[in-house]
Design a protein around this motif. Structure first.
Motif, mmCIF file in Angstrom:
data_model
loop_
_atom_site.group_PDB
_atom_site.id
_atom_site.type_symbol
_atom_site.label_atom_id
_atom_site.label_comp_id
_atom_site.label_asym_id
_atom_site.label_seq_id
_atom_site.Cartn_x
_atom_site.Cartn_y
_atom_site.Cartn_z
ATOM 1 N N THR A 47 1.070 -1.152 -0.257
ATOM 2 C CA THR A 47 -0.460 0.104 -0.178
ATOM 3 C C THR A 47 1.383 1.281 0.104
ATOM 4 O O THR A 47 0.519 2.267 -0.653
ATOM 5 C CB THR A 47 -0.925 0.064 1.291
ATOM 6 O OG1 THR A 47 -2.013 -1.296 1.660
ATOM 7 C CG2 THR A 47 -1.877 1.570 1.355
ATOM 8 N N LEU A 48 1.678 1.112 0.970
ATOM 9 C CA LEU A 48 3.249 2.721 0.223
ATOM 10 C C LEU A 48 3.905 2.196 -0.434
ATOM 11 O O LEU A 48 3.644 2.900 -0.226
ATOM 12 C CB LEU A 48 3.634 2.067 1.875
ATOM 13 C CG LEU A 48 2.919 2.353 3.179
ATOM 14 C CD1 LEU A 48 4.616 1.760 3.837
ATOM 15 C CD2 LEU A 48 2.659 3.570 3.408
ATOM 16 N N LEU A 49 3.255 1.306 -1.407
ATOM 17 C CA LEU A 49 4.114 1.586 -3.167
ATOM 18 C C LEU A 49 3.149 2.308 -3.884
ATOM 19 O O LEU A 49 3.306 2.404 -4.945
ATOM 20 C CB LEU A 49 4.845 0.273 -2.988
ATOM 21 C CG LEU A 49 6.105 0.260 -2.947
ATOM 22 C CD1 LEU A 49 6.309 -1.816 -2.952
ATOM 23 C CD2 LEU A 49 7.169 0.712 -2.332
ATOM 24 N N GLY A 50 1.906 2.543 -3.706
ATOM 25 C CA GLY A 50 0.705 2.947 -3.902
ATOM 26 C C GLY A 50 0.095 2.252 -4.723
ATOM 27 O O GLY A 50 -0.630 2.201 -5.984
ATOM 28 N N LEU A 51 0.116 0.713 -4.352
ATOM 29 C CA LEU A 51 -0.110 -0.280 -4.635
ATOM 30 C C LEU A 51 -1.649 -0.769 -3.967
ATOM 31 O O LEU A 51 -1.768 -0.466 -3.212
ATOM 32 C CB LEU A 51 0.358 -1.660 -4.817
ATOM 33 C CG LEU A 51 1.403 -1.874 -5.792
ATOM 34 C CD1 LEU A 51 2.385 -2.749 -5.549
ATOM 35 C CD2 LEU A 51 1.352 -1.020 -7.163
ATOM 36 N N GLU A 52 -2.771 -1.761 -4.088
ATOM 37 C CA GLU A 52 -4.060 -1.632 -3.993
ATOM 38 C C GLU A 52 -3.992 -3.268 -3.701
ATOM 39 O O GLU A 52 -5.157 -4.212 -4.348
ATOM 40 C CB GLU A 52 -5.012 -1.204 -4.618
ATOM 41 C CG GLU A 52 -5.467 0.274 -4.024
ATOM 42 C CD GLU A 52 -6.329 0.911 -5.386
ATOM 43 O OE1 GLU A 52 -7.682 0.066 -5.713
ATOM 44 O OE2 GLU A 52 -6.100 2.010 -6.080
ATOM 45 N N ARG A 70 -3.101 -10.564 -2.709
ATOM 46 C CA ARG A 70 -3.056 -9.824 -3.841
ATOM 47 C C ARG A 70 -3.265 -8.704 -4.276
ATOM 48 O O ARG A 70 -4.020 -8.041 -3.859
ATOM 49 C CB ARG A 70 -4.028 -11.115 -4.058
ATOM 50 C CG ARG A 70 -3.504 -13.271 -4.545
ATOM 51 C CD ARG A 70 -4.663 -13.613 -5.039
ATOM 52 N NE ARG A 70 -4.507 -15.029 -5.048
ATOM 53 C CZ ARG A 70 -5.555 -15.913 -4.898
ATOM 54 N NH1 ARG A 70 -6.137 -15.571 -5.685
ATOM 55 N NH2 ARG A 70 -4.559 -17.511 -4.597
ATOM 56 N N LEU A 71 -2.837 -8.878 -6.010
ATOM 57 C CA LEU A 71 -3.218 -7.579 -6.409
ATOM 58 C C LEU A 71 -3.818 -8.383 -7.380
ATOM 59 O O LEU A 71 -3.711 -8.793 -8.333
ATOM 60 C CB LEU A 71 -2.241 -7.297 -6.747
ATOM 61 C CG LEU A 71 -1.081 -5.934 -5.651
ATOM 62 C CD1 LEU A 71 0.083 -6.903 -5.328
ATOM 63 C CD2 LEU A 71 -0.657 -5.064 -6.003
ATOM 64 N N ALA A 83 2.407 -3.237 -12.306
ATOM 65 C CA ALA A 83 2.369 -2.947 -10.622
ATOM 66 C C ALA A 83 3.137 -4.174 -10.410
ATOM 67 O O ALA A 83 4.176 -4.265 -9.145
ATOM 68 C CB ALA A 83 0.746 -3.806 -10.758
ATOM 69 N N ARG A 84 3.356 -5.051 -11.481
ATOM 70 C CA ARG A 84 4.469 -6.143 -11.038
ATOM 71 C C ARG A 84 6.187 -5.368 -11.336
ATOM 72 O O ARG A 84 6.875 -6.228 -9.792
ATOM 73 C CB ARG A 84 4.492 -7.500 -11.656
ATOM 74 C CG ARG A 84 6.012 -8.277 -11.721
ATOM 75 C CD ARG A 84 5.568 -9.556 -12.953
ATOM 76 N NE ARG A 84 6.197 -10.455 -12.612
ATOM 77 C CZ ARG A 84 7.605 -10.927 -13.735
ATOM 78 N NH1 ARG A 84 7.966 -9.966 -14.600
ATOM 79 N NH2 ARG A 84 8.098 -11.930 -13.386
ATOM 80 N N SER A 85 6.529 -4.502 -11.941
ATOM 81 C CA SER A 85 7.525 -3.598 -12.464
ATOM 82 C C SER A 85 7.846 -3.402 -10.678
ATOM 83 O O SER A 85 8.931 -3.290 -9.780
ATOM 84 C CB SER A 85 7.980 -2.958 -13.117
ATOM 85 O OG SER A 85 6.901 -3.862 -14.664
ATOM 86 N N THR A 86 6.594 -2.641 -10.163
ATOM 87 C CA THR A 86 6.599 -1.724 -8.762
ATOM 88 C C THR A 86 7.024 -2.595 -7.694
ATOM 89 O O THR A 86 8.087 -2.769 -7.008
ATOM 90 C CB THR A 86 5.824 -0.802 -8.582
ATOM 91 O OG1 THR A 86 5.083 0.084 -9.633
ATOM 92 C CG2 THR A 86 5.343 -0.144 -7.135
#
Length: 101
Positions: A47-52, A70-71, A83-86
Motif C-alpha cells: 500500500t505504501l508503494l501506491g498499490l491496492e 494479491r493485487l 504493478a509487477r515491476s513496482t
C-alpha cells in the motif's frame, strides 16, 4: 563504406496475429502466509508503494489456513506489468496468474 553496407529487405512490418486477451484477467500474488499478521504486514508495504493489495484466506488440501496477498484483477497486461515491476523493483516477489473470465 561499401564493405559495411547492410541490405534491408522490402518485407512488410511484423504484425502480430495474436489477439488481445479480452477473455482473461490477471492477478498478482505477492505472498502466502500462515498468519494473518504476516499477510497484513506485506499488504501495508505494498500500500505504501501506491498499490491496492487485498488479503484473502483459503484452506489448502491438507486443511491448513493460508493468507494470500494479491493485487488485481487487472484487465490488461500493461497495468499488470506496471504493478509487477513496482513490486519486483522493491525486492519483493510477484507471481502472475492468468484466469479465464
Amino acid at each position: 563504406l561499401k564493405d559495411f553496407e547492410v541490405v534491408v529487405s522490402d518485407e512488410p512490418a511484423y504484425n502480430s496475429s495474436r489477439s488481445a486477451d479480452e477473455n482473461y484477467i490477471y492477478l498478482i500474488q505477492a505472498g502466502s502466509f500462515k498468519t494473518q499478521a504476516q499477510a497484513e504486514k506485506l499488504r501495508a508495504e505494498l500500500t505504501l508503494l501506491g498499490l491496492e493489495p487485498t488479503v484473502s484466506s483459503a484452506k489448502n488440501a491438507s486443511g491448513n489456513l493460508w493468507y494470500r496477498v494479491r493485487l488485481g484483477p487487472f484487465t490488461n497486461r500493461g497495468s499488470m506489468t506496471a504493478a509487477r515491476s513496482t513490486i519486483i523493483s522493491n525486492n519483493l516477489e510477484a507471481m502472475v496468474m492468468k484466469r479465464k473470465i
